[in-house]
Each structure stands twice: as structure tokens, then as C-alpha cells.
Design an enzyme around this catalytic site. Structure first.
Site, PDB file in Angstrom:
ATOM      1  N   ASP A 152      21.115  38.708  15.343  1.00  0.00           N
ATOM      2  CA  ASP A 152      20.387  39.743  14.600  1.00  0.00           C
ATOM      3  C   ASP A 152      21.159  40.145  13.342  1.00  0.00           C
ATOM      4  O   ASP A 152      22.395  40.097  13.323  1.00  0.00           O
ATOM      5  CB  ASP A 152      20.199  40.962  15.523  1.00  0.00           C
ATOM      6  CG  ASP A 152      19.147  41.916  14.989  1.00  0.00           C
ATOM      7  OD1 ASP A 152      18.408  41.563  14.050  1.00  0.00           O
ATOM      8  OD2 ASP A 152      19.071  43.043  15.516  1.00  0.00           O
ATOM      9  N   ASN A 164       7.983  37.749  16.637  1.00  0.00           N
ATOM     10  CA  ASN A 164       8.307  37.420  15.237  1.00  0.00           C
ATOM     11  C   ASN A 164       7.139  36.755  14.498  1.00  0.00           C
ATOM     12  O   ASN A 164       7.118  36.723  13.272  1.00  0.00           O
ATOM     13  CB  ASN A 164       9.547  36.509  15.144  1.00  0.00           C
ATOM     14  CG  ASN A 164      10.851  37.213  15.439  1.00  0.00           C
ATOM     15  OD1 ASN A 164      11.818  36.587  15.869  1.00  0.00           O
ATOM     16  ND2 ASN A 164      10.921  38.522  15.214  1.00  0.00           N
TER      17      ASN A 164
HETATM   18  C1  FPP Z   1      16.972  38.294  13.377  1.00  0.00           C
HETATM   19  O1  FPP Z   1      17.470  38.928  12.228  1.00  0.00           O
HETATM   20  C2  FPP Z   1      16.969  36.854  13.176  1.00  0.00           C
HETATM   21  C3  FPP Z   1      15.882  36.059  13.245  1.00  0.00           C
HETATM   22  C4  FPP Z   1      14.531  36.563  13.574  1.00  0.00           C
HETATM   23  C5  FPP Z   1      15.961  34.612  12.949  1.00  0.00           C
HETATM   24  C6  FPP Z   1      17.147  33.895  13.487  1.00  0.00           C
HETATM   25  C7  FPP Z   1      17.289  32.628  12.753  1.00  0.00           C
HETATM   26  C8  FPP Z   1      18.449  32.075  12.360  1.00  0.00           C
HETATM   27  C9  FPP Z   1      19.756  32.588  12.732  1.00  0.00           C
HETATM   28  C10 FPP Z   1      18.471  30.889  11.463  1.00  0.00           C
HETATM   29  C11 FPP Z   1      18.134  29.575  11.978  1.00  0.00           C
HETATM   30  C12 FPP Z   1      18.355  29.298  13.419  1.00  0.00           C
HETATM   31  C13 FPP Z   1      18.486  28.061  13.902  1.00  0.00           C
HETATM   32  C14 FPP Z   1      18.578  27.819  15.365  1.00  0.00           C
HETATM   33  C15 FPP Z   1      18.567  26.896  13.025  1.00  0.00           C
HETATM   34  P1  FPP Z   1      16.532  39.884  11.392  1.00  0.00           P
HETATM   35  O2  FPP Z   1      15.791  39.075  10.407  1.00  0.00           O
HETATM   36  O3  FPP Z   1      15.657  40.650  12.333  1.00  0.00           O
HETATM   37  O4  FPP Z   1      17.559  40.821  10.692  1.00  0.00           O
HETATM   38  P2  FPP Z   1      17.356  42.362  10.322  1.00  0.00           P
HETATM   39  O5  FPP Z   1      17.243  43.108  11.630  1.00  0.00           O
HETATM   40  O6  FPP Z   1      18.593  42.698   9.576  1.00  0.00           O
HETATM   41  O7  FPP Z   1      16.119  42.449   9.481  1.00  0.00           O
END
Ligand code: FPP
Length: 256
Positions: A30, A78
Site C-alpha cells: 500500500d 480496485n
Molecule cells: C495500493 O496502493 C497498491 C495497489 C492497488 C497496486 C499494487 C501494485 C503494484 C505494487 C505494482 C505492480 C505489482 C506487480 C505484482 C507487478 P494505493 O494505490 O492504494 O496507494 P495509496 O493508498 O497511497 O493511494
């Protein structure tokens, strides 16, 4: 003879670590969005930086001898994000599979994607299926990537399949125990996580592995996912090593 792992991690730091190593590590990655926003960048840049952290953690876990690493990459919920972010993430998964394929195979890592893959594009489903097949015999580490995944959705899907098997006479309802139920989950009865790491300081489980984390230890760090590196991973392992896992028993029972 198996070749030596091809890793781009900070080996000196990892080699010096003498503490506990959990067998199954699960991570709620996250903070990509906040990482990007703090730098005045588009959220997608944060996800791209997050993919670099994925490589570091996959290879560090492989180096340290973790058996299963489960990464929460995209939840069922998501799908409700802005379309550009969803399609950007899907492209990133596709790129990851192409770019990391060789390294995953060289390092004898088995890839398994868990989640409702029917919602992914046919192209992505094919790419995932191909690498799962190519890596099926690798036994150094299982990398489970949760995509289009929700814990409640997984439990419902398992329940439907169990109900169908019972209705067909293939399963006796009286014989459905935890072990049987676990086999119907996306994780197909593989061992539960010992440690769940969540980055960015949020203290919740967000529909992740709801059945499987019943007795997992939780480690929450304020570090945003793109900044998570070998040192943060070792700090989480070391924290895990200081826990006494009691599985509902008393401290005295466990220590004797
Ligand atoms: C949550 O952070 C993260 C995600 C919904 C996406 C996770 C994806 C990756 C780490 C990249 C690619 C993964 C692979 C396996 C290649 P957020 O966007 O909710 O962050 P925030 O809470 O700060 O908005």
C-alpha cells in the site's frame, strides 16, 4: 544441476541477517498513490515504482529461503478505481510478466495468480497461464500474486464449488472440515501465511486472505510500498521473530 540464483538484491545485508525467516510471507503493498502524490507525479508512476519494490522483495525472499510469498496486487474492489488507473495497472502486470519471466524461471520460482482471473483480459489471462505452466515445476519459492482478488469473494467461490460437489454426491457435507474447505480456496490448501506485512501505516486487512490469516502475525510499517526494501523486509522478519505464536493456547503451554 540447478544454477545459482541470479539476484539483484543487497546480498551483504541479507547474508548478515541471523534472525527468524517466516515460511509464508504475505504483503499488502500500500502507498503507491501517496508516494507519487508526494512527488507531484501521476499515481501510475507510484505503481511503476511499486513494481521495482516487488522485484526487490521477491528476490530477497528467494535469497532468504522463504517458501511462499503472496503479494496483494489488485483487489476485487480496485476495479472501481478510475479507468485509466485500472488499465495502467493491468498493463503493468502484463509488462511484469514479460519482463520478469526469465528471472523468475532462472531463480526457480513458481508463479501462481490467485483471484477471479475471468475478469482479466484474455491476453493477460493467456500470459499468466503460460508463465504458470512454464514455472509449474519450480520448487525454490512459490510467488502467489493476488489479482482481482477478494477474501470474501474467494470464500463465496469456494462455498459454491463445495455446494456443487455435495449436490453431485462427490462430497459428504459431514466431512467438510477446515482442510477440505482450504482445498477449495484459490490457495488450494497451501500453507497459511505466518507473517502479513502492510505498508503505509494503514491498520486493516482490506479483504486479503480472510480465511488464511486467522493466526498470522501482522507487521505494519509506515513506509510507503515503493520505498520498501531489503532493510524493511529484515525489520519485519526480525519483528516476527520476537512474537510468540500461541494459536489459542497459553504462553506456558507454548513455551513448554
Ligand atoms: C495500493 O496502493 C497498491 C495497489 C492497488 C497496486 C499494487 C501494485 C503494484 C505494487 C505494482 C505492480 C505489482 C506487480 C505484482 C507487478 P494505493 O494505490 O492504494 O496507494 P495509496 O493508498 O497511497 O493511494
Amino acid at each position: 544441476m540447478a544454477s545459482a540464483p541470479q539476484l539483484t538484491v543487497n546480498e551483504a545485508l541479507l547474508a548478515a541477517y541471523q534472525g527468524a525467516i517466516p515460511s509464508h510471507v504475505a504483503v499488502i503493498m500500500d502507498g503507491n498513490g501517496r508516494w507519487a502524490q508526494e512527488r507531484g507525479m501521476m499515481r501510475l508512476k507510484g505503481h511503476r515504482a511499486g513494481a521495482d519494490a516487488v522485484r526487490c522483495v521477491v528476490e530477497s525472499c528467494r535469497y532468504l529461503g522463504v517458501d511462499i510469498l503472496t503479494l496483494y496486487a489488485f483487489s476485487s474492489q480496485n476495479w472501481g478505481r478510475p479507468v485509466e488507473e485500472v488499465s495502467g495497472l493491468m498493463t503493468l502486470f502484463d509488462i511484469y510478466i514479460k519482463k520478469e519471466r526469465k528471472r523468475l524461471l532462472e531463480n526457480e520460482i513458481r508463479l501462481q495468480v490467485i483471484g477471479d482471473r475471468g475478469r482479466l483480459s484474455k491476453k493477460l489471462q493467456r500470459a499468466i497461464g503460460k508463465l504458470e505452466e512454464e514455472s509449474a515445476h519450480n520448487d525454490k519459492m512459490i510467488l502467489q500474486v493476488a489479482v482481482s482478488y477478494g477474501g470474501r469473494e474467494e470464500i463465496l467461490a469456494a462455498t459454491r464449488r463445495i455446494a456443487r460437489a455435495a449436490a453431485d454426491g462427490a462430497l459428504d457435507p459431514d466431512e467438510i472440515d477446515e482442510e477440505t474447505f482450504g482445498r477449495f480456496l484459490y490457495t488450494e490448501g497451501r500453507p497459511d501465511p505466518d507473517l502479513v506485512i502492510r505498508t503505509s501505516g494503514e491498520c486493516r486487512v482490506s479483504n486479503f486472505l480472510l480465511w488464511q490469516i486467522a493466526y498470522s502475525e501482522l507487521h505494519i510499517t509506515d513506509t510507503l510500498w515503493p520505498d520498501f526494501d531489503e532493510a524493511h523486509l529484515l525489520a519485519a522478519f526480525s519483528d516476527f521473530g520476537n512474537r510468540q505464536r500461541r494459536f489459542g493456547k497459553t504462553a506456558d503451554q507454548v513455551s513448554s
